[in-house]
Design a protein around this motif. Sequence first.
Motif, mmCIF file in Angstrom:
data_model
loop_
_atom_site.group_PDB
_atom_site.id
_atom_site.type_symbol
_atom_site.label_atom_id
_atom_site.label_comp_id
_atom_site.label_asym_id
_atom_site.label_seq_id
_atom_site.Cartn_x
_atom_site.Cartn_y
_atom_site.Cartn_z
ATOM 1 N N PRO A 1 0.804 -1.224 0.000
ATOM 2 C CA PRO A 1 0.000 0.000 0.000
ATOM 3 C C PRO A 1 0.836 1.273 0.000
ATOM 4 C CG PRO A 1 0.059 -0.931 2.202
ATOM 5 C CD PRO A 1 0.746 -1.922 1.303
ATOM 6 N N THR A 2 2.172 1.158 0.089
ATOM 7 C CA THR A 2 3.018 2.359 0.104
ATOM 8 C C THR A 2 3.483 2.778 -1.292
ATOM 9 O OG1 THR A 2 5.159 1.237 0.390
ATOM 10 C CG2 THR A 2 3.858 1.648 2.386
ATOM 11 N N VAL A 3 2.814 2.270 -2.343
ATOM 12 C CA VAL A 3 3.218 2.598 -3.717
ATOM 13 C C VAL A 3 2.650 3.935 -4.192
ATOM 14 C CG1 VAL A 3 3.494 0.184 -4.423
ATOM 15 C CG2 VAL A 3 1.273 1.323 -4.725
ATOM 16 N N LEU A 4 1.986 4.694 -3.333
ATOM 17 C CA LEU A 4 1.333 5.918 -3.780
ATOM 18 C C LEU A 4 2.268 6.866 -4.531
ATOM 19 C CD1 LEU A 4 -1.044 7.765 -4.079
ATOM 20 C CD2 LEU A 4 -0.741 8.493 -1.698
ATOM 21 N N PRO A 5 3.470 7.181 -4.020
ATOM 22 C CA PRO A 5 4.349 8.065 -4.799
ATOM 23 C C PRO A 5 4.669 7.500 -6.186
ATOM 24 C CG PRO A 5 5.114 7.919 -2.532
ATOM 25 C CD PRO A 5 4.053 6.883 -2.685
ATOM 26 N N ALA A 6 4.819 6.192 -6.288
ATOM 27 C CA ALA A 6 5.099 5.581 -7.588
ATOM 28 C C ALA A 6 3.883 5.679 -8.511
ATOM 29 C CB ALA A 6 5.508 4.119 -7.407
ATOM 30 N N LEU A 7 2.689 5.508 -7.957
ATOM 31 C CA LEU A 7 1.465 5.682 -8.745
ATOM 32 C C LEU A 7 1.394 7.092 -9.315
ATOM 33 C CD1 LEU A 7 -1.478 3.977 -6.799
ATOM 34 C CD2 LEU A 7 -0.852 3.586 -9.187
ATOM 35 N N GLU A 8 1.689 8.056 -8.476
ATOM 36 C CA GLU A 8 1.651 9.447 -8.913
ATOM 37 C C GLU A 8 2.724 9.721 -9.964
ATOM 38 O OE1 GLU A 8 -0.122 11.394 -4.792
ATOM 39 O OE2 GLU A 8 2.046 11.302 -5.116
ATOM 40 N N ALA A 9 3.902 9.128 -9.782
ATOM 41 C CA ALA A 9 4.974 9.306 -10.761
ATOM 42 C C ALA A 9 4.590 8.724 -12.118
ATOM 43 C CB ALA A 9 6.263 8.665 -10.256
ATOM 44 N N ALA A 10 3.801 7.629 -12.081
ATOM 45 C CA ALA A 10 3.352 7.013 -13.336
ATOM 46 C C ALA A 10 2.256 7.834 -14.005
ATOM 47 C CB ALA A 10 2.862 5.593 -13.069
ATOM 48 N N GLY A 11 1.637 8.743 -13.257
ATOM 49 C CA GLY A 11 0.612 9.594 -13.838
ATOM 50 C C GLY A 11 -0.779 9.414 -13.290
#
Length: 309
Positions: free
Chosen positions: A77-87
């Motif tokens: 569940p800590t992938v939020l920054p990566a999700l945002e980086a992907a767009g």
Amino acid sequence: MGSSGHLLVAGADPALPARARSRLAELEALWSRFRADSELCRLNAAQGRWVTLSPPTMALVQRAVRAWEVTGGLFDPTVLPALEAAGYTRSFEVPPSEPPPESPSGARPRRAPGCAGIEIGDDRVWLPPGVRLDLGGIGKGYAADLVAEELLAAGAAGACVNLGGDVRAAGAAPGADAWVIAVEDEAHPGSDLAWLALARGAVATSTRLRRRWRRGGQELHHLIDPVSGAPADTSLATVTVVAAETHWAEVLAKAALIAGPSAGAALLEAHGVAGLLVTEDGTALRAGPWERFERWIPNCGGTSPVPAG
């Protein structure tokens, strides 16, 4: 929760379905990362400080951290920054005419930090600096679990809650001995891969064929590999899991898709659940006791299928 839903309630007070819809709206308000006033956004904004949370949010965070532990970090569940980086920076509920999501300026994929530093008290949570949570990979499933259980507790004879393809069936199916759930063929919308019959339990499908977009000539999707921080590079297109609870089926479907065909099937087998893993070329791999639930006969005791996927 960024998706459509279906709610079937059998043998109950006619007011119960409206109460269930209100409950779903309440949970959406607590858990959405696209609402600045949600509990999740308040928690993410308070990195390095304890935050008191409502019982439903506490239970969801606890389950998300536990899922990270038991999947060896495949569900994270800590992938939020990566999700945002992907767009993936806004809800997919925006009108189709809107331009596709774009990456924040200068953002680059990065490994998810993981849940090891998160501290959980009786009614509060502490996130380490740099850790923010996305509960989208487990929230719909847990909402379906909560609402189905609450409907039975309120007197319903049976309930089937479908939130964006994550389905929880509980109690008695009306006019039949099982709930019949259609698993949609994500590669061919309008067609079904299978019909499943469940006396009770849950079905969840994870796919990279839905929430996807193009940027710089590259196709991206929302299922992030926690190690690379980029959309998972996998030959699997969809994974459907049958389990006792919807949030658990949702977690394992995502983890198996990220792991890939062989490792994903092994993961499902290790956790004792049934699964159908479908590759890009349409090859279907069954895991666990899938055949126990699979039904292809359209008329099964008069119960209409509920689309799951």
